[in-house]
Design a protein around this motif. Sequence first.
Motif, short mmCIF file in Angstrom:
data_model
loop_
_atom_site.label_atom_id
_atom_site.label_comp_id
_atom_site.label_asym_id
_atom_site.label_seq_id
_atom_site.Cartn_x
_atom_site.Cartn_y
_atom_site.Cartn_z
N LEU A 79 -4.52 -11.86 -0.65
CA LEU A 79 -4.96 -11.31 -1.93
C LEU A 79 -4.81 -9.80 -1.93
O LEU A 79 -4.45 -9.20 -2.96
CB LEU A 79 -6.40 -11.73 -2.22
CG LEU A 79 -6.97 -11.26 -3.57
CD1 LEU A 79 -6.06 -11.64 -4.73
CD2 LEU A 79 -8.38 -11.82 -3.77
N LEU A 80 -5.07 -9.16 -0.81
CA LEU A 80 -4.92 -7.71 -0.74
C LEU A 80 -3.47 -7.31 -1.00
O LEU A 80 -3.21 -6.33 -1.72
CB LEU A 80 -5.37 -7.22 0.63
CG LEU A 80 -5.71 -5.74 0.81
CD1 LEU A 80 -6.72 -5.27 -0.22
CD2 LEU A 80 -6.25 -5.51 2.22
N SER A 81 -2.53 -8.06 -0.46
CA SER A 81 -1.12 -7.79 -0.71
C SER A 81 -0.80 -7.88 -2.19
O SER A 81 -0.11 -7.02 -2.75
CB SER A 81 -0.26 -8.80 0.08
OG SER A 81 1.10 -8.65 -0.22
N ARG A 82 -1.32 -8.91 -2.84
CA ARG A 82 -1.08 -9.08 -4.27
C ARG A 82 -1.72 -7.95 -5.07
O ARG A 82 -1.11 -7.43 -6.02
CB ARG A 82 -1.63 -10.43 -4.74
CG ARG A 82 -1.23 -10.78 -6.16
CD ARG A 82 -1.99 -11.99 -6.66
NE ARG A 82 -1.64 -13.23 -5.95
CZ ARG A 82 -2.24 -14.39 -6.19
NH1 ARG A 82 -3.21 -14.47 -7.10
NH2 ARG A 82 -1.88 -15.47 -5.51
N TRP A 133 3.10 0.36 -3.24
CA TRP A 133 4.21 -0.43 -2.70
C TRP A 133 4.18 -0.54 -1.18
O TRP A 133 4.42 -1.62 -0.62
CB TRP A 133 5.54 0.16 -3.16
CG TRP A 133 5.64 0.42 -4.62
CD1 TRP A 133 5.89 1.62 -5.23
CD2 TRP A 133 5.50 -0.54 -5.69
NE1 TRP A 133 5.91 1.48 -6.60
CE2 TRP A 133 5.67 0.17 -6.91
CE3 TRP A 133 5.24 -1.91 -5.73
CZ2 TRP A 133 5.60 -0.46 -8.15
CZ3 TRP A 133 5.17 -2.53 -6.96
CH2 TRP A 133 5.35 -1.82 -8.15
N GLN A 134 3.92 0.56 -0.50
CA GLN A 134 3.95 0.51 0.96
C GLN A 134 2.83 -0.37 1.51
O GLN A 134 3.03 -1.13 2.45
CB GLN A 134 3.84 1.92 1.55
CG GLN A 134 4.05 1.98 3.06
CD GLN A 134 5.43 1.49 3.47
OE1 GLN A 134 6.45 2.01 3.02
NE2 GLN A 134 5.49 0.50 4.35
N LEU A 135 1.67 -0.27 0.89
CA LEU A 135 0.55 -1.10 1.33
C LEU A 135 0.82 -2.58 1.04
O LEU A 135 0.50 -3.45 1.85
CB LEU A 135 -0.74 -0.65 0.66
CG LEU A 135 -1.25 0.75 1.07
CD1 LEU A 135 -2.45 1.14 0.23
CD2 LEU A 135 -1.61 0.76 2.55
N ALA A 186 12.21 -3.12 -2.78
CA ALA A 186 13.05 -2.62 -3.87
C ALA A 186 12.47 -1.35 -4.48
O ALA A 186 13.19 -0.37 -4.73
CB ALA A 186 13.21 -3.70 -4.94
N GLN A 187 11.17 -1.34 -4.71
CA GLN A 187 10.52 -0.16 -5.29
C GLN A 187 10.57 1.03 -4.35
O GLN A 187 10.58 2.18 -4.80
CB GLN A 187 9.06 -0.50 -5.63
CG GLN A 187 8.89 -1.52 -6.74
CD GLN A 187 9.19 -0.96 -8.12
OE1 GLN A 187 9.59 0.20 -8.28
NE2 GLN A 187 9.01 -1.79 -9.14
N TYR A 206 7.02 -13.42 0.54
CA TYR A 206 8.43 -13.04 0.65
C TYR A 206 8.86 -12.28 -0.61
O TYR A 206 9.57 -11.27 -0.53
CB TYR A 206 9.30 -14.28 0.85
CG TYR A 206 9.48 -14.69 2.29
CD1 TYR A 206 10.64 -14.36 2.99
CD2 TYR A 206 8.49 -15.40 2.96
CE1 TYR A 206 10.81 -14.74 4.32
CE2 TYR A 206 8.65 -15.79 4.29
CZ TYR A 206 9.81 -15.45 4.96
OH TYR A 206 9.99 -15.82 6.27
N LEU A 207 8.43 -12.77 -1.75
CA LEU A 207 8.81 -12.12 -3.00
C LEU A 207 8.07 -10.81 -3.21
O LEU A 207 8.62 -9.87 -3.79
CB LEU A 207 8.56 -13.08 -4.17
CG LEU A 207 9.45 -14.33 -4.15
CD1 LEU A 207 9.01 -15.33 -5.22
CD2 LEU A 207 10.91 -13.95 -4.32
N ILE A 208 6.83 -10.71 -2.73
CA ILE A 208 6.13 -9.42 -2.77
C ILE A 208 6.83 -8.42 -1.86
O ILE A 208 7.04 -7.26 -2.24
CB ILE A 208 4.65 -9.59 -2.38
CG1 ILE A 208 3.88 -10.30 -3.49
CG2 ILE A 208 4.00 -8.24 -2.06
CD1 ILE A 208 2.42 -10.55 -3.18
N ALA A 209 7.21 -8.85 -0.66
CA ALA A 209 7.93 -7.97 0.25
C ALA A 209 9.26 -7.53 -0.36
O ALA A 209 9.67 -6.36 -0.24
CB ALA A 209 8.17 -8.66 1.58
N ALA A 210 9.95 -8.44 -1.03
CA ALA A 210 11.21 -8.11 -1.68
C ALA A 210 10.99 -7.05 -2.75
O ALA A 210 11.73 -6.04 -2.83
CB ALA A 210 11.83 -9.36 -2.30
N GLU A 211 9.97 -7.22 -3.58
CA GLU A 211 9.71 -6.29 -4.67
C GLU A 211 9.26 -4.93 -4.15
O GLU A 211 9.70 -3.89 -4.65
CB GLU A 211 8.67 -6.88 -5.62
CG GLU A 211 8.44 -6.06 -6.87
CD GLU A 211 7.53 -6.76 -7.86
OE1 GLU A 211 7.00 -6.07 -8.75
OE2 GLU A 211 7.34 -8.00 -7.75
N ALA A 212 8.38 -4.93 -3.16
CA ALA A 212 7.90 -3.66 -2.60
C ALA A 212 9.06 -2.90 -1.96
O ALA A 212 9.19 -1.68 -2.13
CB ALA A 212 6.80 -3.92 -1.59
#
Length: 466
Positions: free
Chosen positions: A227-230, A238-240, A367-368, A359-365
């Motif tokens: 949840l913290l990642s989200r 982004w880095q967090l 990219a940003q 995986y998709l959060i890591a991808a988006e972060a």
Amino acid sequence: MNFIHLNLRNYPLIVFLAICLTSIAISCEDFVEVDPPNNQLTGETIFSNATTANTAFVNIYGKLRDNALTTGGLAGLPYLMGLYTDELELFNQNLQQQEFYSNNVTPSNFLIQNLWNESYNLIYATNTIIKGVENSNSLSLEDRERFLGEAYFTRAFIHFYLVNSFGTIPYIKTTDFLINKNVTRDDIGSVYQNIIDDLILSRSLLSQNENTSITNLRPNQFTASALLSRVYLYTEQWQLALNESEALIANSNYTLNTDTEQVFFKTSNETIWQYDSGQSSSNTLDAQTYIFTSSPPPNSALAPNLVNSFEPNDQRFTDWLGSVSAGTDIWYYPFKYKLNTVTSATQECTIVFRLAEFYLIAAEANAQLGAISNGLNRLNAIRTRANLEPVTSTNTNSLLNAIYRERKIELFTEMSHRFFDLKRTGRIDEQLSQIKPNWQSTDKLLPLPESELILNTNLLPQNDGY
């Protein structure tokens, strides 16, 4: 559908705890069965040992599964916001649901009241647990930390869904009725900071291997990280967000299923947290909500906009969509959960967090942050599993658009991801105004329940557009 509303915020500690113990009339799979004590209940008695204190959590998670905002049933946000956005097409004549489907929700809509009231009832219940555990002289240090960790996580979890649905809301941290009856709404930044603070505290208290004897049915340290990642993603830290998501990906407790047909089984290695089914023979409300076998659909079906968004050869189309046809007409329904009847043993539980999201959060972060290669690597892990060609974007914007498309397909009808994603990425007006005739920019927020504004005028003004 009829709902029963019990305003626990107005109940003293002892009455709430008595309700928690006596309301669980059926056993909960993999949890210890607890008979209500015969003697008069007191707060001290409830929190004198881990077995009785555990009962309060069983009640809270059962409510989240069955009737509160994250239920897979017809009253939950996943279903209602599927209607509200572009995931589901409505066929029944239920007036409350019609308001969501037509983007004309009124403050008197009973489903809105249910979302709000059930959420704050459970927040009150969670705060009651925090108070009881902190005041207990009988629980071991290990049990105290475990219960407090779960309570802080649960409080953050419910507030997360409230702030993303209603905007500015009260963040409730006390059981004091005199304070709670006159609360005001906190700005969104303050709500998110409280969520982050609760999650960091929760993670510090929970163990890494909480409840290893059950199948990810209780939050542990990694659930708090999820949840913290989200939350970090939603607040553009982004880095967090990247740090938390990569830690989950690297965790050997969780792995992506190589077979999409296996993702939603109870035993899936991809699952970080799922709700207990409630009975050893039950499966999910989600399957009961979405699966139909006759035409036309009795309730809802997947919207053409979503069905047509699948790429050719996407294995998820085969494994996660069911269909019913009549002549030249064909209707599709979500088939992630496939068991809408009882079985000899539970095979599917409603999944709240699973590894693919991170995986998709890591991808988006990535990219940003300009790390295109890393972002592609995480995105393409999801696409490869779905039997799709890898994306080869070379710039941030094209990669982000590819990630947003992938989230739409991978996470459809799960936990309101679509509605929240469209809002946080600023694409909601552009996307929904094209297919929703009544869409207005103010529809990004739901209205506060009219009944709550009457009871507490400090919650005014109502959200714009209502």
